[in-house]
Design a protein around this motif. Sequence first.
Motif, PDB file in Angstrom:
ATOM      1  N   GLY A  31      29.201 -18.977   0.378  1.00 12.22           N
ATOM      2  CA  GLY A  31      29.748 -19.289   1.214  1.00 12.22           C
ATOM      3  C   GLY A  31      30.141 -18.274   1.894  1.00 12.22           C
ATOM      4  O   GLY A  31      29.911 -17.660   3.300  1.00 12.22           O
ATOM      5  N   TYR A  32      31.692 -18.181   1.552  1.00 13.44           N
ATOM      6  CA  TYR A  32      32.570 -16.985   2.392  1.00 13.44           C
ATOM      7  C   TYR A  32      32.127 -15.464   2.226  1.00 13.44           C
ATOM      8  O   TYR A  32      31.950 -14.532   3.132  1.00 13.44           O
ATOM      9  N   TYR A  33      30.666 -15.398   1.511  1.00 11.23           N
ATOM     10  CA  TYR A  33      30.183 -14.267   1.585  1.00 11.23           C
ATOM     11  C   TYR A  33      29.290 -14.370   2.449  1.00 11.23           C
ATOM     12  O   TYR A  33      29.112 -13.725   3.603  1.00 11.23           O
ATOM     13  N   GLY A  34      28.719 -15.159   2.491  1.00 17.99           N
ATOM     14  CA  GLY A  34      27.586 -14.989   3.998  1.00 17.99           C
ATOM     15  C   GLY A  34      28.545 -15.222   5.281  1.00 17.99           C
ATOM     16  O   GLY A  34      27.803 -14.895   6.325  1.00 17.99           O
ATOM     17  N   GLY A  35      29.071 -16.113   5.228  1.00 15.57           N
ATOM     18  CA  GLY A  35      29.765 -16.317   6.392  1.00 15.57           C
ATOM     19  C   GLY A  35      30.748 -15.490   6.681  1.00 15.57           C
ATOM     20  O   GLY A  35      30.599 -14.898   8.255  1.00 15.57           O
ATOM     21  N   ALA A  36      31.522 -14.759   6.397  1.00 17.89           N
ATOM     22  CA  ALA A  36      33.186 -14.110   6.227  1.00 17.89           C
ATOM     23  C   ALA A  36      32.373 -12.441   6.257  1.00 17.89           C
ATOM     24  O   ALA A  36      33.202 -11.651   6.980  1.00 17.89           O
ATOM     25  N   MET A  37      31.482 -12.537   5.378  1.00 17.74           N
ATOM     26  CA  MET A  37      30.900 -10.813   5.118  1.00 17.74           C
ATOM     27  C   MET A  37      29.847  -9.927   5.691  1.00 17.74           C
ATOM     28  O   MET A  37      29.634  -8.861   5.686  1.00 17.74           O
TER      29      MET A  37
END
Length: 188
Positions: A31-37
Amino acid sequence: MSTAETRDYSGLAKLFHWLMAAIIVVAWLVGYYGGAMLHYGVSDQETAEKIWAITLHKSIATTTLFLIVGRLIWRAYRRPPALVDMPPIMKHLTHLGHAALYLLMIAVPLSGWANSSSAGYSIPVAGLFTIPGLGPKNPELTPYLVSAHWFLSWALAITVLGHFLFALKHHFLDKDSTLRSMMPSRSA
C-alpha cells in the motif's frame, strides 16, 4: 515452574497472530509503495503499476477482515494465557496496547473499504471474489477517507512496531518467556 515458564498460546492463536502479522506488514508495504511511490498520469506504465499495486494491496489487506473475525471468535472462547509477572502499570499498558492493535486491525481495512467504496472501486479479497461497497459512490467524501486510511495505517504501523519492540524487550532485557510463548515451535 513459574507462570513465565509455562505461559503459552494455542496453535490456532499463534497461526492467527503470525498470519495476520505477515499480511499486515505485506499489505502495508504494498500500500505504501502504490500510494506514495507511484503516481497516476506520469506515464502509462507507472499508472498501470500504481493500479496493480493498489489492487494487490486491497486483495491482500481485505483478508484481515475475515481473519480478525475468526481471531475475535477464537479469543472469546479461548482466553490468552495470563501475563507474566510485571508491575500493574505494565499490565495496564499491555492491555491498552493490545486493545489498540485490535481496534486498528479493524479500523484500517474498514477505512480502506470505505475509501474504495466512495471512489467507486471494487474491493477484491485475495483475488478470489469482491465484496460490495459500504455505500454509494461519493467523490466528495473520498479525500477525507483517503486521509483517514492514511492516518490509521500509520497508527497501525507504529503500534505494530511498538508491539515488536516490546516483545524484544521482554526477550532480551526482562529475559521472560513472552516472545517464546508466541513462537510457532511451541504449542499449548
